[in-house]
Design an enzyme around this catalytic site. Structure first.
Site, PDB file in Angstrom:
ATOM      1  N   LYS A 179       0.800  -1.226   0.000  1.00  0.00           N
ATOM      2  CA  LYS A 179       0.000   0.000   0.000  1.00  0.00           C
ATOM      3  C   LYS A 179       0.831   1.274   0.000  1.00  0.00           C
ATOM      4  CE  LYS A 179      -4.478  -1.487   1.549  1.00  0.00           C
ATOM      5  NZ  LYS A 179      -4.351  -2.961   1.563  1.00  0.00           N
TER       6      LYS A 179
ATOM      7  N   GLU B 178     -10.312   7.249   3.059  1.00  0.00           N
ATOM      8  CA  GLU B 178     -11.276   6.444   3.794  1.00  0.00           C
ATOM      9  C   GLU B 178     -10.652   5.075   3.957  1.00  0.00           C
ATOM     10  OE1 GLU B 178     -11.142   4.387   0.678  1.00  0.00           O
ATOM     11  OE2 GLU B 178     -11.722   6.434   0.212  1.00  0.00           O
TER      12      GLU B 178
ATOM     13  N   SER C 219       1.669  -9.774  -1.131  1.00  0.00           N
ATOM     14  CA  SER C 219       1.313  -8.354  -0.984  1.00  0.00           C
ATOM     15  C   SER C 219       1.539  -7.800   0.415  1.00  0.00           C
ATOM     16  CB  SER C 219      -0.145  -8.146  -1.397  1.00  0.00           C
ATOM     17  OG  SER C 219      -0.999  -9.015  -0.669  1.00  0.00           O
TER      18      SER C 219
HETATM   19  C1  LIG Z   1      -5.214  -3.922   1.029  1.00  0.00           C
HETATM   20  C2  LIG Z   1      -4.516  -5.184   0.767  1.00  0.00           C
HETATM   21  C3  LIG Z   1      -4.851  -6.004  -0.342  1.00  0.00           C
HETATM   22  C4  LIG Z   1      -5.998  -5.720  -1.271  1.00  0.00           C
HETATM   23  O1  LIG Z   1      -5.878  -4.573  -2.035  1.00  0.00           O
HETATM   24  P1  LIG Z   1      -5.543  -4.608  -3.591  1.00  0.00           P
HETATM   25  O2  LIG Z   1      -5.854  -3.224  -4.021  1.00  0.00           O
HETATM   26  O3  LIG Z   1      -6.414  -5.633  -4.234  1.00  0.00           O
HETATM   27  O4  LIG Z   1      -4.119  -4.948  -3.719  1.00  0.00           O
HETATM   28  C5  LIG Z   1      -4.108  -7.149  -0.551  1.00  0.00           C
HETATM   29  N1  LIG Z   1      -3.103  -7.505   0.272  1.00  0.00           N
HETATM   30  C6  LIG Z   1      -2.766  -6.756   1.334  1.00  0.00           C
HETATM   31  C7  LIG Z   1      -1.657  -7.211   2.213  1.00  0.00           C
HETATM   32  C8  LIG Z   1      -3.457  -5.572   1.619  1.00  0.00           C
HETATM   33  O5  LIG Z   1      -3.113  -4.842   2.696  1.00  0.00           O
END
Ligand SMILES: *Cc1c(COP(=O)(O)O)cnc(C)c1O
Length: 401
Positions: free
Chosen positions: A93, A115, A382
């Site tokens: 993020k 938000e 992610s």
């Molecule tokens: C917020 C988040 C997501 C989902 O958001 P995308 O916009 O689909 O990437 C996925 N993995 C993690 C670790 C997140 O914090």
């Protein structure tokens, strides 16, 4: 394949600008500023420096040897993890919040608003705002504030003002409405920082461009490691930003791209977050996209064990790529995700975010298929799972670990 939005901000039929008249000039101003700074050498140098020294980029592309041989003892399948879990804040993020906060600063704005549902985007926004000395207000439903106390505390510690939203379902979609209302009123000095590849044009484009760094690094790293591109890249999909970020620079290549949505308790139960696999066309949050809605167009409550996948919409560009057959979509249930979460911890000593564990589940399934040939999988990891250990502990209670 269409790689950029058209004049109306659409990818195929999806995207666009479904926003009140008063916001159109603000979106025009944003688009204009983005195109200007995106090409600007000193902007990019400043952002690169922030990503390197503050966020910790480049992140490693890690060969998960133990996981690979667990899935395929013959050694022909190799699973690599793109370690976005090692980015400051614990997820991808920050790539986006730093980019947009810097853009806000260059546009002369003094204040950012955002938000947040689970609080992860709120925390990443608060961090970027502190770093760039911007005032920061975060809208959050009172129901979510109750559920996500730790992240609320983090945001406050980071100097952000958390504004409770006590309307409607008291969750993310109501917080988004309030943030939009704020932006309309204060657009002169306020920047609205959206957290995924969603919302009215140009947000899906802006967020994709700031997340593209993941794919650009991955391409270089996999060629260094393997001398070729991978067979497949897997990413989880909430709004779609980590997926678009890693997919984008491979769209024109012979690489399979797979997005994994949240099947929650099962797609047939209605308790899931799978907007592409199980949603319908509609308009939400300024975009035309696939949504979870009933036959009257009322938005359904989404659900996932992974808070970051618990959103009833998804980014328009990803919907377009899925419709074109370029990205294949699938979904993992809560239970499948928990199993993958455990396996990665046991085999590699890495505790993934529950969001990312959806993608791990898919990778394990792919790796176990015996193809009798070399097969390279890249998974976008992610985020890290520290934020999820209480949820996982509860869900796994009674299981022998
Ligand atoms: C917020 C988040 C997501 C989902 O958001 P995308 O916009 O689909 O990437 C996925 N993995 C993690 C670790 C997140 O914090």
């Amino acid at each position: 394949m269409q790689l950029q939005p058209d004049e109306s901000g659409k990818f195929g039929r999806y995207g666009g600008r479904f926003a009140p008249e008063v916001l159109i000039s603000a979106l025009d101003e944003l688009e204009h500023a983005f195109f200007k700074f995106h090409e600007d050498k000193s902007f990019n140098a400043e952002l690169d420096n922030l990503l390197r020294t503050y966020a910790g980029r480049p992140t490693p592309l890690y060969f998960a040897e133990n996981l690979s041989s667990f899935c395929d003892p013959s050694g022909r399948v190799r699973i690599y993890l793109k370690r976005e879990d090692l980015v400051h804040g614990g997820a991808h993020k920050m790539n986006n919040t730093l980019g947009q906060a810097l853009l806000a600063k260059k546009m002369g704005k003094e204040r950012v608003i955002a938000e947040t549902g689970a609080g992860q985007h709120g925390v990443a926004t608060a961090m970027a705002a502190v770093k760039l000395r911007l005032k920061c207000d975060i809208y959050m439903g009172t129901e979510d504030i109750e559920r996500q106390r730790l992240n609320v505390f983090r945001m406050k510690l980071l100097g952000a003002n958390v504004i409770p939203v006590d309307k409607g379902s008291k969750t993310l979609k109501d917080a988004i409405n309030e943030a939009l209302r704020d932006w309309v009123t204060n657009v002169e000095h306020t920047y609205y920082l959206i957290g995924s590849v969603v919302g009215p044009h140009p947000y899906p484009l802006i967020v994709r461009e700031f997340q593209r760094v993941i794919g650009i690094e991955t391409r270089k790293q996999i060629i260094e490691a393997e001398g070729r591109l991978p067979d497949v890249i897997v990413a989880c999909v909430g709004g779609g930003s980590n997926a678009m970020g890693i997919f984008y620079d491979f769209i024109e290549d012979d690489v399979e791209l797979i997005g994994v949505e949240a099947a929650g308790r099962g797609l047939h139960t209605g308790m899931h977050g799978a907007s592409i696999c199980a949603g319908e066309d509609g308009v939400l949050h300024g975009m035309f996209s696939k949504l979870l809605q009933d036959e009257y167009g009322q938005i359904n409550q989404s659900y996932s064990i992974a808070a970051g996948l618990d959103y009833p919409g998804v980014g328009p560009e990803l919907v377009f790529l899925a419709e074109q057959g370029r990205v294949k979509m699938t979904a993992a249930t809560d239970n499948e995700t928990l199993t993958a979460f455990k396996i990665l911890a046991e085999k590699e000593g890495i505790i993934p975010a529950l969001e990312s564990a959806h993608a791990i589940h898919c990778a394990i399934k792919l790796a176990k298929k015996n193809r009798g040939r070399e097969y390279i999988i890249v998974v976008n990891l992610s985020g890290r799972g520290d934020k999820d250990i209480f949820i996982a502990a509860e869900a796994l209670a009674g299981e022998t670990l």
